[in-house]
Design a protein around this motif. Sequence first.
Motif, PDB file in Angstrom:
ATOM      1  N   UNK A  31      31.532  60.768  27.729  1.00 46.50           N
ATOM      2  CA  UNK A  31      31.424  59.373  27.106  1.00 46.50           C
ATOM      3  C   UNK A  31      32.574  58.986  26.261  1.00 46.50           C
ATOM      4  N   UNK A  32      33.233  59.913  25.591  1.00 52.64           N
ATOM      5  CA  UNK A  32      34.103  59.419  24.780  1.00 52.64           C
ATOM      6  C   UNK A  32      35.585  59.113  25.627  1.00 52.64           C
ATOM      7  N   UNK A  33      35.751  59.582  26.726  1.00 51.94           N
ATOM      8  CA  UNK A  33      36.639  59.269  27.667  1.00 51.94           C
ATOM      9  C   UNK A  33      36.724  57.796  28.466  1.00 51.94           C
ATOM     10  N   UNK A  34      35.522  57.357  28.350  1.00 46.18           N
ATOM     11  CA  UNK A  34      35.372  55.893  29.065  1.00 46.18           C
ATOM     12  C   UNK A  34      36.186  55.010  28.836  1.00 46.18           C
ATOM     13  N   UNK A  35      37.083  54.435  29.733  1.00 40.57           N
ATOM     14  CA  UNK A  35      37.826  53.398  29.412  1.00 40.57           C
ATOM     15  C   UNK A  35      37.139  52.078  29.160  1.00 40.57           C
ATOM     16  N   UNK A 135      41.324  59.431  22.995  1.00 39.92           N
ATOM     17  CA  UNK A 135      42.072  59.581  24.260  1.00 39.92           C
ATOM     18  C   UNK A 135      41.684  58.601  25.373  1.00 39.92           C
ATOM     19  N   UNK A 136      40.609  57.794  25.193  1.00 42.96           N
ATOM     20  CA  UNK A 136      40.201  56.527  26.065  1.00 42.96           C
ATOM     21  C   UNK A 136      41.485  55.564  26.274  1.00 42.96           C
ATOM     22  N   UNK A 137      41.925  55.210  25.115  1.00 43.11           N
ATOM     23  CA  UNK A 137      43.276  54.453  25.345  1.00 43.11           C
ATOM     24  C   UNK A 137      44.257  54.927  26.288  1.00 43.11           C
ATOM     25  N   UNK A 138      44.523  56.117  26.210  1.00 38.62           N
ATOM     26  CA  UNK A 138      45.468  56.742  27.237  1.00 38.62           C
ATOM     27  C   UNK A 138      44.937  56.718  28.614  1.00 38.62           C
ATOM     28  N   UNK A 139      43.690  56.942  28.986  1.00 36.08           N
ATOM     29  CA  UNK A 139      43.205  56.597  30.255  1.00 36.08           C
ATOM     30  C   UNK A 139      43.165  55.448  30.684  1.00 36.08           C
TER      31      UNK A 139
END
Length: 160
Positions: A31-35, A135-139
């Motif tokens: 969930x935290x990695x969702x762009x 981390x999501x902004x990076x993805x």
Amino acid sequence: MSTRRRSHWALPVSVLVALLLGLLPLPGTLQPLRPYWLALVVLYWLLEAPERVGLGFAFLAGLIADLAWGGLLGEQSLRLLVMAFILDRFRSQVRFFPLPQQMLVIGGLLLNDRVVQAVLYLAFGRAQLPAAYWIAPLLGMLLWIPLYMLMDVMRMERRR
């Protein structure tokens, strides 16, 4: 001889798909990695079709996202509006950057979005985002080039 013309269905379909991707359930660890799909789509349209999409569109897309995702009413609108305003201000420069440079600009906008979100959470007394959410902004930044190319193909259709 084939010419290219603009596709009128690409804008609503891309926004709908971005909203659905935001609703897609993910396991707790992912969930935290969702762009921020909606932001990526709105930023693309702001760059490529400013005559069709502007600050008002970003605000309305944010309101629809707030209603669809069940968050604080106006949160997505404010976040998208801030990103859209910054991109609109520098659109003439960013539009002509090569894609890797555009990717860095989009990454900066997405990181700025996380800062705005953290400030909103702090202002309303909500629990702060865990570190993994940063981390999501990076993805999202890494997804910019393939998304840009896909959206460009959708936006321009071939006509014989």
